[in-house]
Design an enzyme around this catalytic site. Sequence first.
Site, PDB file in Angstrom:
ATOM      1  N   LYS A  67     -41.399  30.160  42.981  1.00  0.00           N
ATOM      2  CA  LYS A  67     -41.666  29.025  42.398  1.00  0.00           C
ATOM      3  C   LYS A  67     -43.606  28.897  43.108  1.00  0.00           C
ATOM      4  O   LYS A  67     -44.042  28.327  41.596  1.00  0.00           O
ATOM      5  CB  LYS A  67     -40.931  28.001  42.745  1.00  0.00           C
TER       6      LYS A  67
ATOM      7  N   SER B   4     -35.321  35.816  45.384  1.00  0.00           N
ATOM      8  CA  SER B   4     -36.363  35.322  44.116  1.00  0.00           C
ATOM      9  C   SER B   4     -36.054  34.014  45.441  1.00  0.00           C
ATOM     10  O   SER B   4     -37.332  33.206  45.765  1.00  0.00           O
ATOM     11  CB  SER B   4     -35.634  34.297  43.093  1.00  0.00           C
TER      12      SER B   4
ATOM     13  N   GLU C 242     -41.824  18.219  35.608  1.00  0.00           N
ATOM     14  CA  GLU C 242     -40.464  17.763  35.327  1.00  0.00           C
ATOM     15  C   GLU C 242     -39.550  18.225  36.530  1.00  0.00           C
ATOM     16  O   GLU C 242     -40.017  19.352  37.108  1.00  0.00           O
ATOM     17  CB  GLU C 242     -39.432  18.002  33.973  1.00  0.00           C
TER      18      GLU C 242
HETATM   19  C1  LIG Z   1     -35.912  27.828  40.603  1.00  0.00           C
HETATM   20  C2  LIG Z   1     -35.110  28.948  41.614  1.00  0.00           C
HETATM   21  C3  LIG Z   1     -34.548  29.731  40.626  1.00  0.00           C
HETATM   22  C4  LIG Z   1     -34.506  30.069  39.231  1.00  0.00           C
HETATM   23  O1  LIG Z   1     -35.232  29.992  38.367  1.00  0.00           O
HETATM   24  P1  LIG Z   1     -36.151  31.491  37.416  1.00  0.00           P
HETATM   25  O2  LIG Z   1     -37.191  30.497  36.575  1.00  0.00           O
HETATM   26  O3  LIG Z   1     -34.393  31.918  36.305  1.00  0.00           O
HETATM   27  O4  LIG Z   1     -36.206  32.262  38.129  1.00  0.00           O
HETATM   28  C5  LIG Z   1     -34.476  31.458  41.112  1.00  0.00           C
HETATM   29  N1  LIG Z   1     -33.891  31.297  42.603  1.00  0.00           N
HETATM   30  C6  LIG Z   1     -34.514  30.235  43.203  1.00  0.00           C
HETATM   31  C7  LIG Z   1     -34.817  30.671  45.013  1.00  0.00           C
HETATM   32  C8  LIG Z   1     -35.280  29.226  42.748  1.00  0.00           C
HETATM   33  O5  LIG Z   1     -35.935  28.860  43.238  1.00  0.00           O
END
Ligand SMILES: *Cc1c(COP(=O)(O)O)cnc(C)c1O
Length: 383
Positions: free
Chosen positions: A84, A367, A106
């Site tokens: 993020k 992610s 938000e």
């Molecule tokens: C917020 C989040 C997501 C989901 O958001 P995308 O916009 O689909 O990437 C995925 N993995 C993590 C670790 C997150 O914090």
Amino acid sequence: MADGEFGGYGGRHVPEPLLDPLSQLAAAYDELSRSEGFRDRFRELLAEFAGRPTPLYHARNLSDRYGAEIYLKREDLLHGGAHKINNAIGQALLAKEAGRPRLIAETGAGQHGVATAMAGAMMGLETEIYMGRKDVERQRMNVFRMRLMGATVNEVTRGGAGLADAVDAALEDFAETVDHTHYLVGSAVGPDPFPRMVREFQSVIGEEAREQFIERTGGLPDAAVACVGGGSNAIGLFHAFRDDDVAFYGAEGGGEGADSDRHAAPLAAGEDAVIHGMKTRVIDDDVEVHSVSAGLDYPGVGPEHAMFRELGRCEYTAVTDDAALAAFRELSEAEGIIPALESSHGVARAIRLAEAGDHERILVNLSGRGDKDMETAAERFDL
Ligand SMILES: *Cc1c(COP(=O)(O)O)cnc(C)c1O
């Protein structure tokens, strides 16, 4: 708006007062994204503030177990513990350069609010976060983190006092304050220009991974896998491989199953609709939006994914809570890496692909890290 169209999805489906602010934002973005100075500064901040490049890790133990070579793009090692921050830095820099000293955002579980507070503090921008009262109560520590970094957290009490109400409050603020405020949207969703802007800021994930993969193996992966909430980490991974012979797999929050009435899988099981300013795929009316991971708990999805689904460019599957939790545990124990529950959906999908034997080399976007999910996990596993 041709720019904001993804094969009939996307667009700017917003009330009249927001059309002008969005055009202004799109113009500012189009100009800055072409400027070399902006791109250099963005890259510099990704390196020195966020910790890029992130490593590409060959998960040998998992690979041995399932008979395909599995590689992880380690976005979990970034500042803040997830991808993020890439987008938060990009948009905060845009706000600063466009002469808007104030950020609003938000947040649901608080992860995006924290990333915005980080970027806002670093960039010296006044930062206000809209958060539903229910979420404020459930996520005390994230509220504290945001305040610690100087952000104001506005509790939203209207409606169901959740994420959707926080979005409405932020949009109303934006319509009145656009001359000095930037609305920092947290995923590749919403009206144009947000989906293409967020894709651009997240595409560093796939650009790095592509280069690293070639350097390491002499070729490209056969498959690229990512979890899909709003779709920003997935589109960020996929974009660099778009014209390559690489199969794409998106893992949605399958909750209790795509045919149950509790999931967050609008691509695997949903319908076309307009939500939050875009035409896209949305879960059915009689389905309650639910995923074990807060970051996938969203009823819609970015419009480019809706297009990829229709074109057959990416296969989207609903990965259930149970399958994600099993993968969460397996990666922890096999590799010594505790993934975010969101990312665990992608890991689960990659394991199934390896078992099926269709792909030899699989790239997974990790992610985020799982530290934020310890309480949820501890409730499930009796260790
Ligand atoms: C917020 C989040 C997501 C989901 O958001 P995308 O916009 O689909 O990437 C995925 N993995 C993590 C670790 C997150 O914090």
